[in-house]
Design an enzyme around this catalytic site. Structure first.
Site, PDB file in Angstrom:
ATOM      1  N   ASP A  98       0.851  -1.186   0.000  1.00 21.24           N
ATOM      2  CA  ASP A  98       0.000   0.000   0.000  1.00 21.24           C
ATOM      3  C   ASP A  98       0.886   1.236   0.000  1.00 21.24           C
ATOM      4  O   ASP A  98       1.703   1.423   0.910  1.00 21.24           O
ATOM      5  CB  ASP A  98      -0.906  -0.009   1.242  1.00 21.24           C
ATOM      6  CG  ASP A  98      -1.850   1.180   1.286  1.00 21.24           C
ATOM      7  OD1 ASP A  98      -2.044   1.838   0.243  1.00 21.24           O
ATOM      8  OD2 ASP A  98      -2.404   1.466   2.363  1.00 21.24           O
ATOM      9  N   ASP A 100       0.644   5.255   0.025  1.00 19.74           N
ATOM     10  CA  ASP A 100      -0.299   6.330   0.305  1.00 19.74           C
ATOM     11  C   ASP A 100       0.404   7.672   0.134  1.00 19.74           C
ATOM     12  O   ASP A 100       1.469   7.897   0.712  1.00 19.74           O
ATOM     13  CB  ASP A 100      -0.830   6.194   1.736  1.00 19.74           C
ATOM     14  CG  ASP A 100      -2.155   6.899   1.921  1.00 19.74           C
ATOM     15  OD1 ASP A 100      -2.355   7.953   1.288  1.00 19.74           O
ATOM     16  OD2 ASP A 100      -2.995   6.412   2.691  1.00 19.74           O
ATOM     17  N   ASP A 293       3.429   1.306   3.520  1.00 20.90           N
ATOM     18  CA  ASP A 293       2.670   1.067   4.750  1.00 20.90           C
ATOM     19  C   ASP A 293       2.934  -0.366   5.227  1.00 20.90           C
ATOM     20  O   ASP A 293       2.351  -1.321   4.702  1.00 20.90           O
ATOM     21  CB  ASP A 293       1.185   1.284   4.475  1.00 20.90           C
ATOM     22  CG  ASP A 293       0.365   1.359   5.757  1.00 20.90           C
ATOM     23  OD1 ASP A 293       0.805   0.778   6.767  1.00 20.90           O
ATOM     24  OD2 ASP A 293      -0.712   1.985   5.746  1.00 20.90           O
TER      25      ASP A 293
END
Length: 387
Positions: A98, A100, A293
């Protein structure tokens, strides 16, 4: 979000799910599903422990319940709808990353610029996964999350049994956590226990971090030579005065010596100053390391967004992409699914943004803007619908 706005968004989301295809993950019957409904989005209450036996069942759920957010598990289960996690019968998980936009260092406040930054980071992660880990393009699925970033899914069979600790080791490698820089160099004055014959300082450049740092060092030195302030750049390193900097510049102008450096042999530079290469390499690590992440990757029972679904916080589409598609992908144009029908909304705070190639600078109050922009603001909770 008031009831009138919620009703409008539900109508538009329902129309979308009635007319657009989803991208079901393979073995979707073995996965747990979770949803946050538009009626419950304010409390972020998730309805999970769902399973579907067919695409038709899932489609019926989406068009009847109209979720703001749709998720499925990265894990495969024998009993995916079991209410207790211990009863599901875990049988493996995809490897998920992930990225972000607002987790990146020095992230800009501008949404468009944030998405540009995280796209670059996603491309860099793809490069690591293919070159350092050897995954093929067929093993990797890139997903625009519909919000602030991208997910990467690895579905290769050999990784499905990795536990959380093993997945954290993957993140440690990508983020250079615990990287012992001196051990990358084969030199007994850095690493006495190696006791290598001779006194050569070399960097094995065949693969991994050694190869990446070698490329960075070469680029750094060449950029220094090409710059008008080469002395200033080199003397910024501790222990490097003008005399040593001049020696380094002369050395790098020697094609024979430069070729040695390109091959990973830094002995000549080491003889000028033993800490210079380590100093440059430390800078390189900070520029090369990835910001991912960790909890998402380590969580073998994570729920992840369904490609083809809508993101209830933006109204944008969650889109699967190939590597070549990602290069030219513009989420603020390509992830829009609603039209340009003039739509009245009541804006709560001043808004300045770009969407679908248009720039918006909107004051507080009732405004008429294209439907796609109106839904974007309503999903973000900064505007209400005016009928």
């Amino acid at each position: 979000m008031d009831s009138r706005t919620r009703s409008y968004i539900k109508k538009k989301f329902k129309s979308y799910y009635n007319n657009f295809p989803l991208y079901l993950p393979h073995d979707f019957k073995d996965r747990e599903w979770g949803f946050i409904l538009l009626d419950e989005a304010f409390n972020a209450f998730m309805r999970r422990h769902k399973s579907f036996g067919s695409e038709g069942e899932l489609h019926e759920y989406l068009t009847s319940m109209i979720p703001a957010h749709c998720y499925y598990s990265v894990a495969y289960y024998k009993y995916p709808s079991a209410a207790n996690m211990s009863d599901k019968g875990w049988s493996g998980s995809d490897l998920i990353f992930d990225l972000d936009a607002d987790h990146l260092p020095n992230a800009p406040n501008n949404y468009s610029e944030m998405l540009d930054n995280v796209k670059v980071e996603t491309l860099r992660l793809y490069d690591f996964l293919t070159k350092d880990f050897g995954f093929s393009e067929d093993d990797i699925q890139i997903i625009f999350s519909g919000g602030r970033g991208y997910h990467i899914h690895i579905t290769e069979d050999n990784i499905k049994d990795l536990d959380s600790n093993q997945r954290r080791e993957v993140i440690d490698y990508l983020s250079a956590k615990g990287l012992n820089l001196s051990h990358l160099f084969h030199h007994k004055r850095f690493v006495p226990e190696l006791q290598k014959d001779g006194d050569d300082l070399d960097l094995n450049i065949n693969s991994g971090w050694r190869k990446r740092l070698n490329a960075y060092i070469i680029s750094y030195l060449q950029d220094s030579l090409d710059s008008s302030n080469a002395l200033e750049v080199l003397t910024s390193h501790k222990g490097i005065g003008e005399r040593k900097a001049s020696m380094i510049i002369d050395l790098c102008k020697d094609k024979k010596e430069l070729n040695k450096i390109k091959e990973g042999n830094f002995n000549s530079l080491f003889n000028i100053d033993k800490n210079l290469i380590l100093s440059i390499a430390e800078q390189g690590i900070e520029k090369i390391r990835l910001n991912i992440d960790e909890p998402v990757t380590a969580d073998i029972k994570r729920l992840i967004r369904l490609p083809g679904s809508l993101h209830g916080g933006s109204g944008l589409k969650v889109i699967p992409l190939t590597y070549s598609q990602l290069k030219d992908f513009n989420p603020l144009v390509d992830a829009i699914v609603f039209n340009e029908t003039p739509t009245l909304i009541n804006i709560q705070t001043e808004q300045k943004f770009e969407l679908n190639g248009m720039k918006f600078d909107l004051d507080v109050g009732i405004q008429e803007i294209p439907e796609f922009a109106a839904i974007y603001l309503m999903c973000r909770g900064v505007a209400e619908h005016e009928s």
